[in-house]
Scaffold this motif. Structure first.
Motif, PDB file in Angstrom:
ATOM      1  N   MET A 110      47.626  36.333  18.294  1.00 45.81           N
ATOM      2  CA  MET A 110      48.362  36.950  19.226  1.00 45.81           C
ATOM      3  C   MET A 110      49.130  36.105  20.241  1.00 45.81           C
ATOM      4  O   MET A 110      48.825  34.906  20.520  1.00 45.81           O
ATOM      5  N   GLN A 111      50.281  36.415  20.451  1.00 44.62           N
ATOM      6  CA  GLN A 111      51.259  35.754  21.333  1.00 44.62           C
ATOM      7  C   GLN A 111      50.847  35.990  22.891  1.00 44.62           C
ATOM      8  O   GLN A 111      50.263  36.930  23.329  1.00 44.62           O
ATOM      9  N   THR A 112      50.951  34.882  23.587  1.00 43.51           N
ATOM     10  CA  THR A 112      50.645  35.075  25.054  1.00 43.51           C
ATOM     11  C   THR A 112      51.265  34.085  25.953  1.00 43.51           C
ATOM     12  O   THR A 112      51.920  32.914  25.486  1.00 43.51           O
ATOM     13  N   GLU A 113      51.393  34.388  26.982  1.00 41.63           N
ATOM     14  CA  GLU A 113      52.213  33.729  27.927  1.00 41.63           C
ATOM     15  C   GLU A 113      51.586  32.971  29.176  1.00 41.63           C
ATOM     16  O   GLU A 113      51.976  32.310  29.986  1.00 41.63           O
ATOM     17  N   GLU A 114      50.357  33.150  28.940  1.00 41.75           N
ATOM     18  CA  GLU A 114      49.355  32.568  29.959  1.00 41.75           C
ATOM     19  C   GLU A 114      48.969  31.051  29.589  1.00 41.75           C
ATOM     20  O   GLU A 114      48.945  30.841  28.130  1.00 41.75           O
ATOM     21  N   GLU A 115      48.807  30.260  30.502  1.00 42.12           N
ATOM     22  CA  GLU A 115      48.477  28.844  30.232  1.00 42.12           C
ATOM     23  C   GLU A 115      47.172  28.470  30.821  1.00 42.12           C
ATOM     24  O   GLU A 115      46.974  29.081  32.057  1.00 42.12           O
ATOM     25  N   ASP A 116      46.253  27.629  30.327  1.00 42.94           N
ATOM     26  CA  ASP A 116      45.306  27.024  30.991  1.00 42.94           C
ATOM     27  C   ASP A 116      45.213  25.982  31.689  1.00 42.94           C
ATOM     28  O   ASP A 116      44.418  25.027  31.758  1.00 42.94           O
ATOM     29  N   TRP A 117      46.543  25.561  32.078  1.00 47.34           N
ATOM     30  CA  TRP A 117      46.795  24.219  32.775  1.00 47.34           C
ATOM     31  C   TRP A 117      47.905  24.699  33.892  1.00 47.34           C
ATOM     32  O   TRP A 117      48.600  25.549  34.190  1.00 47.34           O
ATOM     33  N   ALA A 118      48.059  23.627  34.766  1.00 42.82           N
ATOM     34  CA  ALA A 118      49.049  23.818  35.837  1.00 42.82           C
ATOM     35  C   ALA A 118      49.302  22.222  36.502  1.00 42.82           C
ATOM     36  O   ALA A 118      48.443  21.719  36.197  1.00 42.82           O
ATOM     37  N   PHE A 119      50.505  22.545  36.791  1.00 40.81           N
ATOM     38  CA  PHE A 119      51.272  20.987  37.688  1.00 40.81           C
ATOM     39  C   PHE A 119      50.403  20.659  38.640  1.00 40.81           C
ATOM     40  O   PHE A 119      49.694  21.530  39.616  1.00 40.81           O
ATOM     41  N   HIS A 120      49.966  19.262  39.202  1.00 37.74           N
ATOM     42  CA  HIS A 120      49.485  18.962  40.285  1.00 37.74           C
ATOM     43  C   HIS A 120      50.349  17.935  40.825  1.00 37.74           C
ATOM     44  O   HIS A 120      49.955  16.941  41.325  1.00 37.74           O
ATOM     45  N   ASP A 121      51.799  18.306  41.022  1.00 39.13           N
ATOM     46  CA  ASP A 121      52.415  17.390  41.417  1.00 39.13           C
ATOM     47  C   ASP A 121      52.724  17.074  42.870  1.00 39.13           C
ATOM     48  O   ASP A 121      52.681  18.065  43.892  1.00 39.13           O
ATOM     49  N   THR A 122      52.697  15.918  43.244  1.00 39.66           N
ATOM     50  CA  THR A 122      52.609  15.370  44.590  1.00 39.66           C
ATOM     51  C   THR A 122      53.726  15.706  45.431  1.00 39.66           C
ATOM     52  O   THR A 122      53.685  15.894  46.709  1.00 39.66           O
ATOM     53  N   GLU A 123      54.925  15.734  44.900  1.00 46.79           N
ATOM     54  CA  GLU A 123      56.022  16.246  45.573  1.00 46.79           C
ATOM     55  C   GLU A 123      56.319  17.710  45.615  1.00 46.79           C
ATOM     56  O   GLU A 123      57.305  18.191  45.656  1.00 46.79           O
ATOM     57  N   GLU A 124      55.332  18.532  45.115  1.00 46.07           N
ATOM     58  CA  GLU A 124      55.270  20.011  45.232  1.00 46.07           C
ATOM     59  C   GLU A 124      56.427  20.363  44.457  1.00 46.07           C
ATOM     60  O   GLU A 124      57.387  21.406  44.722  1.00 46.07           O
ATOM     61  N   MET A 125      56.429  19.810  43.280  1.00 48.71           N
ATOM     62  CA  MET A 125      57.604  20.417  42.068  1.00 48.71           C
ATOM     63  C   MET A 125      59.032  20.087  42.429  1.00 48.71           C
ATOM     64  O   MET A 125      59.973  20.951  42.138  1.00 48.71           O
ATOM     65  N   ASN A 126      59.109  19.070  43.446  1.00 41.94           N
ATOM     66  CA  ASN A 126      60.806  19.096  43.857  1.00 41.94           C
ATOM     67  C   ASN A 126      61.159  18.360  42.727  1.00 41.94           C
ATOM     68  O   ASN A 126      61.211  17.326  42.188  1.00 41.94           O
ATOM     69  N   GLY A 127      62.432  19.272  42.565  1.00 36.39           N
ATOM     70  CA  GLY A 127      63.434  18.843  41.104  1.00 36.39           C
ATOM     71  C   GLY A 127      62.915  19.145  39.894  1.00 36.39           C
ATOM     72  O   GLY A 127      63.663  18.987  38.752  1.00 36.39           O
ATOM     73  N   VAL A 128      61.494  19.558  39.661  1.00 33.52           N
ATOM     74  CA  VAL A 128      61.134  20.019  38.546  1.00 33.52           C
ATOM     75  C   VAL A 128      61.244  21.442  38.019  1.00 33.52           C
ATOM     76  O   VAL A 128      60.888  22.393  38.703  1.00 33.52           O
ATOM     77  N   GLU A 129      61.978  21.579  36.912  1.00 30.52           N
ATOM     78  CA  GLU A 129      62.187  23.052  36.578  1.00 30.52           C
ATOM     79  C   GLU A 129      61.297  23.913  36.112  1.00 30.52           C
ATOM     80  O   GLU A 129      60.108  23.293  35.481  1.00 30.52           O
ATOM     81  N   GLN A 130      61.111  25.261  36.299  1.00 28.15           N
ATOM     82  CA  GLN A 130      60.026  26.241  35.809  1.00 28.15           C
ATOM     83  C   GLN A 130      60.444  26.593  34.467  1.00 28.15           C
ATOM     84  O   GLN A 130      61.690  26.509  33.880  1.00 28.15           O
ATOM     85  N   TYR A 131      59.675  26.948  33.500  1.00 22.73           N
ATOM     86  CA  TYR A 131      59.978  27.632  32.376  1.00 22.73           C
ATOM     87  C   TYR A 131      58.884  28.529  32.050  1.00 22.73           C
ATOM     88  O   TYR A 131      57.932  28.824  32.562  1.00 22.73           O
ATOM     89  N   GLN A 132      59.299  29.431  30.969  1.00 28.08           N
ATOM     90  CA  GLN A 132      58.469  30.536  30.319  1.00 28.08           C
ATOM     91  C   GLN A 132      57.528  30.132  29.282  1.00 28.08           C
ATOM     92  O   GLN A 132      58.130  30.006  28.227  1.00 28.08           O
ATOM     93  N   PRO A 133      56.312  29.867  29.259  1.00 22.20           N
ATOM     94  CA  PRO A 133      55.714  29.339  28.154  1.00 22.20           C
ATOM     95  C   PRO A 133      55.350  30.517  27.146  1.00 22.20           C
ATOM     96  O   PRO A 133      55.563  31.769  27.522  1.00 22.20           O
ATOM     97  N   LEU A 134      55.104  30.107  26.029  1.00 20.54           N
ATOM     98  CA  LEU A 134      54.641  30.963  25.099  1.00 20.54           C
ATOM     99  C   LEU A 134      53.591  30.124  24.042  1.00 20.54           C
ATOM    100  O   LEU A 134      54.179  29.201  23.430  1.00 20.54           O
ATOM    101  N   LYS A 135      52.804  30.725  23.231  1.00 18.01           N
ATOM    102  CA  LYS A 135      51.959  30.156  22.252  1.00 18.01           C
ATOM    103  C   LYS A 135      51.288  31.344  21.322  1.00 18.01           C
ATOM    104  O   LYS A 135      51.136  32.569  22.063  1.00 18.01           O
TER     105      LYS A 135
END
Length: 397
Positions: A110-135
């Motif tokens: 089955m297709q899902t867009e949920e992820e079991d991980w997350a970023f832990h960026d110390t710069e609070e995702m400054n400059g890091v682009e977001q994306y839409q997951p799929l697996k």
């Protein structure tokens, strides 16, 4: 006397001779004040930490890593629609054992867009682009493949068997373990169908570990939750928990397994199933194994009761250029791109300044106190005329 000058030796009397002053100077000094020593050591630590941040700012790689990740996000925008328009099914044959016949297992992912991980960026995702997951994911429950399934069930029911009954229940080794080859079939919107299979992957196997001294037998049956075999080996039951494979376009409208190029040496090289997995930290090993908490003469009761005796298996299919894979590779699994160069530069400068102040200020004050005490002793040991000149002359305070 100056209240800031502490821990000083008693001064000689005013009528002491010059010889007394010399002998006073040659007296062994008292140990350095422990507070001053601790402050100096703390200042040196802060100073070295600041230098580390400054050197880190010079060799900072956040900008390059974030740029590489952003390029992968842009590539993912091309691959994601292809994966979304694809249906994936999976099947494999359970191996036949002396206690259980084999059988075919089939499942639709089955297709899902949920992820079991997350970023832990110390710069609070400054400059890091977001994306839409799929697996694509499916969860399976396999039958018990042990030769002593009833004993494991009794363990789960908190009815333990004698240790001696487990002595001949050690599982087959990795080389002799029961295996299964997972067969995948993909179907695109245009009707294009492709199929591929993994090599035969062990479903369960015995993992021997060296017994912990000084009492390897007690450790194996205690915290190790295994079966002890002489001369000092503790045996555990490992079973397949996760299977994650990565696909790439085959150039003809279908998909195929993506085999990554691995140059690093990994500690479990003798137990590898392939390089088509999802985790760069394991050399793209596809299979992940888990120690069965219910197996053994002394099982881990709390975990066994929480997880149960069922052999649960999750199968995941990802596409190459999935940003998750690139992020895990660039961050070495931490999902943190680290501090930026400017943050490290500012932090290093502040710590370097603080370290210098912590080290220098107390030692300068201590040196000034010592000079004042020496000056007073010199005056007291001088002649009355010199002392009178010292009070009224150019050297007076």
């Amino acid at each position: 006397p100056d209240s800031s000058c502490v821990s000083r030796p008693p001064a000689p009397m005013a009528d002491e001779s010059d010889d007394d002053l010399v002998s006073y100077r040659m007296r062994p000094q008292k140990p350095i004040d422990p507070t001053l020593m601790a402050t100096t050591c703390a200042g040196i630590v802060v100073l070295l930490t600041g230098l580390g941040f400054l050197f880190g700012a010079i060799a900072n790689t956040r900008v390059e890593h974030v740029s590489d990740y952003s390029q992968e996000v842009h590539e993912w925008e091309k691959y994601r629609p292809l994966l979304k328009d694809t249906e994936i099914s999976m099947s494999f044959n359970l191996p036949e054992t002396a206690h259980r016949p084999g059988g075919l297992v089939e499942s639709q992912l089955m297709q899902t867009e949920e992820e079991d991980w997350a970023f832990h960026d110390t710069e609070e995702m400054n400059g890091v682009e977001q994306y839409q997951p799929l697996k694509h994911v499916t969860d399976l429950e396999l039958p018990c493949l042990y030769s002593n399934c009833s004993m494991v069930a009794l363990n789960a029911a908190d009815s333990l068997q004698p240790r001696e009954d487990w002595n001949d229940q050690v599982l087959p080794s990795w080389a002799d373990a029961p295996r299964a080859s997972f067969h995948f079939v993909t179907r695109g919107t245009g009707g294009k169908q492709s199929s591929f299979s993994t090599p035969a992957i062990p479903l369960i196997f015995d993992l021997p570990t060296v017994g912990q001294t000084p009492q390897p037998r007690m450790y194996c049956y205690g915290p190790g939750h295994g079966v002890f075999r002489r001369p000092g080996t503790c045996h555990h039951a490992q079973r397949l928990k996760d299977l994650c494979v990565v696909l790439e376009p085959d150039g003809d409208g279908g998909w195929k397994l993506r085999n990554a190029v691995v140059t690093q040496f990994f500690y479990n090289n003798s137990r590898r199933t392939g390089t088509f997995g999802c985790n760069p930290q394991t050399g793209y090993e596809a299979a992940t194994y888990h120690r069965d908490p219910c197996w053994g003469p002394v099982p881990n009761r709390h975990i066994c009761q929480d997880e149960g005796i069922a052999h649960k298996l999750r199968v995941t299919v990802r596409a190459w250029h999935d940003p998750y894979i690139k992020a895990a590779e660039l961050t070495h699994g931490s999902m943190d791109f680290g501090l930026s160069g400017s943050t490290e530069l500012i932090t290093g400068s502040v710590l370097l300044t603080m370290g210098c102040l912590i080290v220098l200020v107390p030692n300068i004050l201590r040196s000034r106190c010592a000079m004042r005490r020496l000056k007073k002793l010199t005056r007291k040991a001088a002649s009355p005329q010199a002392r009178s000149f010292g009070r009224t002359g150019p050297g007076s305070d």
